[in-house]
Design a protein around this motif. Structure first.
Motif, PDB file in Angstrom:
ATOM      1  N   SER A  16       0.959  -1.206  -0.064  1.00 21.45           N
ATOM      2  CA  SER A  16      -0.004   0.062   0.013  1.00 21.45           C
ATOM      3  C   SER A  16       0.885   1.229   0.028  1.00 21.45           C
ATOM      4  N   ALA A  17       1.959   1.368   0.617  1.00 20.52           N
ATOM      5  CA  ALA A  17       2.758   2.625   0.591  1.00 20.52           C
ATOM      6  C   ALA A  17       3.403   2.841  -0.618  1.00 20.52           C
ATOM      7  N   PHE A  18       3.700   1.654  -1.561  1.00 16.82           N
ATOM      8  CA  PHE A  18       4.120   1.771  -2.874  1.00 16.82           C
ATOM      9  C   PHE A  18       3.003   2.315  -3.619  1.00 16.82           C
ATOM     10  N   GLN A  19       1.932   1.886  -3.577  1.00 14.98           N
ATOM     11  CA  GLN A  19       0.692   2.356  -4.321  1.00 14.98           C
ATOM     12  C   GLN A  19       0.234   3.793  -4.003  1.00 14.98           C
ATOM     13  N   ARG A  20       0.522   4.088  -2.633  1.00 12.80           N
ATOM     14  CA  ARG A  20       0.015   5.635  -2.454  1.00 12.80           C
ATOM     15  C   ARG A  20       1.029   6.733  -3.060  1.00 12.80           C
ATOM     16  N   ARG A  21       2.194   6.379  -2.641  1.00 13.29           N
ATOM     17  CA  ARG A  21       3.220   7.048  -3.604  1.00 13.29           C
ATOM     18  C   ARG A  21       3.104   7.212  -4.965  1.00 13.29           C
ATOM     19  N   ALA A  22       2.743   6.078  -5.799  1.00  7.88           N
ATOM     20  CA  ALA A  22       2.770   5.824  -7.034  1.00  7.88           C
ATOM     21  C   ALA A  22       1.378   6.752  -7.514  1.00  7.88           C
ATOM     22  N   TYR A  23       0.594   6.631  -6.832  1.00  2.62           N
ATOM     23  CA  TYR A  23      -0.709   7.633  -7.231  1.00  2.62           C
ATOM     24  C   TYR A  23      -0.411   8.946  -7.179  1.00  2.62           C
ATOM     25  N   ASN A  24       0.235   9.456  -5.971  1.00  4.85           N
ATOM     26  CA  ASN A  24       0.304  10.789  -5.865  1.00  4.85           C
ATOM     27  C   ASN A  24       1.133  11.345  -7.047  1.00  4.85           C
ATOM     28  N   THR A  40      -6.104   9.625   4.214  1.00  5.78           N
ATOM     29  CA  THR A  40      -7.414   9.545   2.990  1.00  5.78           C
ATOM     30  C   THR A  40      -7.038   8.392   2.288  1.00  5.78           C
ATOM     31  N   TYR A  41      -5.828   7.935   2.036  1.00  2.96           N
ATOM     32  CA  TYR A  41      -5.765   6.504   1.451  1.00  2.96           C
ATOM     33  C   TYR A  41      -6.170   5.344   2.267  1.00  2.96           C
ATOM     34  N   ARG A  42      -6.246   5.410   3.607  1.00  5.60           N
ATOM     35  CA  ARG A  42      -6.904   4.317   4.279  1.00  5.60           C
ATOM     36  C   ARG A  42      -8.473   4.308   4.119  1.00  5.60           C
ATOM     37  N   GLN A  43      -9.056   5.578   3.812  1.00  6.29           N
ATOM     38  CA  GLN A  43     -10.431   5.558   3.561  1.00  6.29           C
ATOM     39  C   GLN A  43     -10.750   5.107   2.180  1.00  6.29           C
ATOM     40  N   LEU A  44      -9.860   5.500   1.322  1.00  7.16           N
ATOM     41  CA  LEU A  44     -10.128   5.075  -0.164  1.00  7.16           C
ATOM     42  C   LEU A  44     -10.194   3.614  -0.164  1.00  7.16           C
ATOM     43  N   LEU A  45      -9.447   3.014   0.458  1.00  4.85           N
ATOM     44  CA  LEU A  45      -9.023   1.420   0.518  1.00  4.85           C
ATOM     45  C   LEU A  45     -10.467   0.839   0.859  1.00  4.85           C
ATOM     46  N   ASN A  46     -11.389   1.385   1.489  1.00  6.07           N
ATOM     47  CA  ASN A  46     -12.611   0.724   1.498  1.00  6.07           C
ATOM     48  C   ASN A  46     -13.414   0.629   0.261  1.00  6.07           C
ATOM     49  N   TYR A  47     -12.831   1.064  -0.717  1.00  3.53           N
ATOM     50  CA  TYR A  47     -13.473   0.980  -1.940  1.00  3.53           C
ATOM     51  C   TYR A  47     -12.468   0.140  -2.832  1.00  3.53           C
ATOM     52  N   VAL A  48     -12.888  -1.119  -3.357  1.00  2.00           N
ATOM     53  CA  VAL A  48     -12.144  -2.049  -3.821  1.00  2.00           C
ATOM     54  C   VAL A  48     -11.758  -1.542  -5.356  1.00  2.00           C
ATOM     55  N   ARG A  53     -12.066   4.057  -7.030  1.00  2.42           N
ATOM     56  CA  ARG A  53     -11.607   5.105  -6.451  1.00  2.42           C
ATOM     57  C   ARG A  53     -11.630   6.292  -7.104  1.00  2.42           C
ATOM     58  N   LEU A  54     -10.781   6.302  -8.399  1.00  2.43           N
ATOM     59  CA  LEU A  54     -10.649   7.399  -8.988  1.00  2.43           C
ATOM     60  C   LEU A  54     -11.892   7.967  -9.681  1.00  2.43           C
ATOM     61  N   ARG A  55     -12.778   6.980 -10.045  1.00  2.40           N
ATOM     62  CA  ARG A  55     -13.987   7.422 -10.649  1.00  2.40           C
ATOM     63  C   ARG A  55     -14.699   8.186  -9.611  1.00  2.40           C
ATOM     64  N   LEU A  56     -14.759   7.776  -8.214  1.00  3.97           N
ATOM     65  CA  LEU A  56     -15.516   8.490  -7.336  1.00  3.97           C
ATOM     66  C   LEU A  56     -15.068   9.707  -7.145  1.00  3.97           C
ATOM     67  N   LEU A  57     -13.697  10.047  -7.138  1.00  5.33           N
ATOM     68  CA  LEU A  57     -13.148  11.153  -6.959  1.00  5.33           C
ATOM     69  C   LEU A  57     -13.454  12.373  -8.069  1.00  5.33           C
ATOM     70  N   ALA A  58     -13.417  11.741  -9.202  1.00  2.00           N
ATOM     71  CA  ALA A  58     -13.525  12.419 -10.461  1.00  2.00           C
ATOM     72  C   ALA A  58     -15.021  13.079 -10.439  1.00  2.00           C
ATOM     73  N   ASP A  59     -16.030  11.940 -10.085  1.00  2.00           N
ATOM     74  CA  ASP A  59     -17.496  12.312 -10.134  1.00  2.00           C
ATOM     75  C   ASP A  59     -17.628  13.537  -8.782  1.00  2.00           C
ATOM     76  N   GLY A 193      -3.975  -5.200   6.659  1.00  2.00           N
ATOM     77  CA  GLY A 193      -2.590  -4.542   6.302  1.00  2.00           C
ATOM     78  C   GLY A 193      -2.466  -3.388   6.985  1.00  2.00           C
ATOM     79  N   THR A 194      -1.246  -2.755   6.864  1.00  2.00           N
ATOM     80  CA  THR A 194      -0.785  -1.502   7.492  1.00  2.00           C
ATOM     81  C   THR A 194      -1.889  -0.300   7.188  1.00  2.00           C
ATOM     82  N   PHE A 195      -2.385  -0.400   6.037  1.00  2.00           N
ATOM     83  CA  PHE A 195      -3.448   0.629   5.732  1.00  2.00           C
ATOM     84  C   PHE A 195      -4.904   0.321   5.963  1.00  2.00           C
ATOM     85  N   ALA A 196      -5.329  -0.790   6.291  1.00  2.00           N
ATOM     86  CA  ALA A 196      -6.432  -1.255   5.989  1.00  2.00           C
ATOM     87  C   ALA A 196      -7.053  -0.894   7.444  1.00  2.00           C
ATOM     88  N   SER A 197      -8.371  -0.311   7.078  1.00  2.00           N
ATOM     89  CA  SER A 197      -9.556  -0.202   8.061  1.00  2.00           C
ATOM     90  C   SER A 197     -10.358  -1.261   8.423  1.00  2.00           C
TER      91      SER A 197
END
Length: 217
Positions: A16-24, A40-48, A53-59, A193-197
């Motif tokens: 997840s740490a690699f994914q978050r940095r890559a997203y940013n 923020t990323y922890r919350q976004l991980l509630n959406y698989v 996640r990007l579609r939700l933010l785009a909308d 995981g470390t970032f999981a809620s």
């Protein structure tokens, strides 16, 4: 315990740490004024699924979805390269549990709804005990119409292996993904995981911090 399905990238490796940095980095390159800090990323991980996640933010922000899609493709490229370069280890107990199940005559599967490049990155690490050859079934996003929490991926895996759901335990790292396994009739062990809620009353059979912890397997 006859067979095991590992249900996501996060269930087998901490990425997840690699994914978050890559997203940013990808969002910045795409000119999108979004920055995902750890909460923020922890919350976004509630959406698989990253695309979801990007579609939700785009909308929510009135952003062109095409830009978000470009960012997702670039994120995948960046994250996969970083994961392979860092030789991210398997989470504790993954190889050991796989070996125990196989030596007992059971089947081991990887049942995710992430896309092929992410799956290739994990297997590209070459860790003993978790290779393509050591698994009986691999299901990815390209194999199903709907991502998790839809049960589609697990149903495909069960059909390909001929296993009875009662004979399979799913190992998942998020509540949303666990729902997919439960909807297919599997028992579920949640290893956040470390970032999981985590919700204390999640509909799973067992919650442990690690498969090799005092409370684990």
């Amino acid at each position: 315990m006859k067979s095991i399905f590992f249900g996501s990238i996060g269930a087998v490796a901490e990425t997840s740490a690699f994914q978050r940095r890559a997203y940013n980095q990808a969002l910045k390159e795409a000119g999108l004024n979004w920055y995902w800090d750890e909460p923020t990323y922890r919350q976004l991980l509630n959406y698989v699924g990253g695309r979801e996640r990007l579609r939700l933010l785009a909308d929510a922000t009135g952003t062109e979805l095409d830009n978000a899609r470009i960012a997702h493709a670039r994120k995948t490229e960046l994250a996969c390269a970083a994961i392979v370069d860092a030789r991210v280890p398997l989470r504790p107990g993954i190889a050991e549990l796989s070996g125990r199940v196989r030596s007992g005559g059971g089947q081991v599967g990887f049942v995710t709804t992430t896309y092929k490049p992410n799956i290739d990155a994990i297997f590209g690490l070459g860790h003993d005990g978790f290779t393509r050859d050591s698994l009986d079934v691999i299901v990815g996003r390209e194999d199903v119409e709907r991502g998790k929490p839809s049960p589609d991926a697990y149903q495909v895996a069960l059909a390909r292996t001929g296993l009875d759901p009662a004979d399979v335990i799913a190992i998942e790292d998020t509540v949303s993904s666990a729902k997919a396994a439960k909807r297919s009739g599997l028992r579920v062990i949640l290893t956040p995981g470390t970032f999981a809620s985590v919700i204390a009353d999640a509909d799973v059979d067992l919650i442990v911090p690690s498969l090799m912890s005092d409370e684990g397997l």
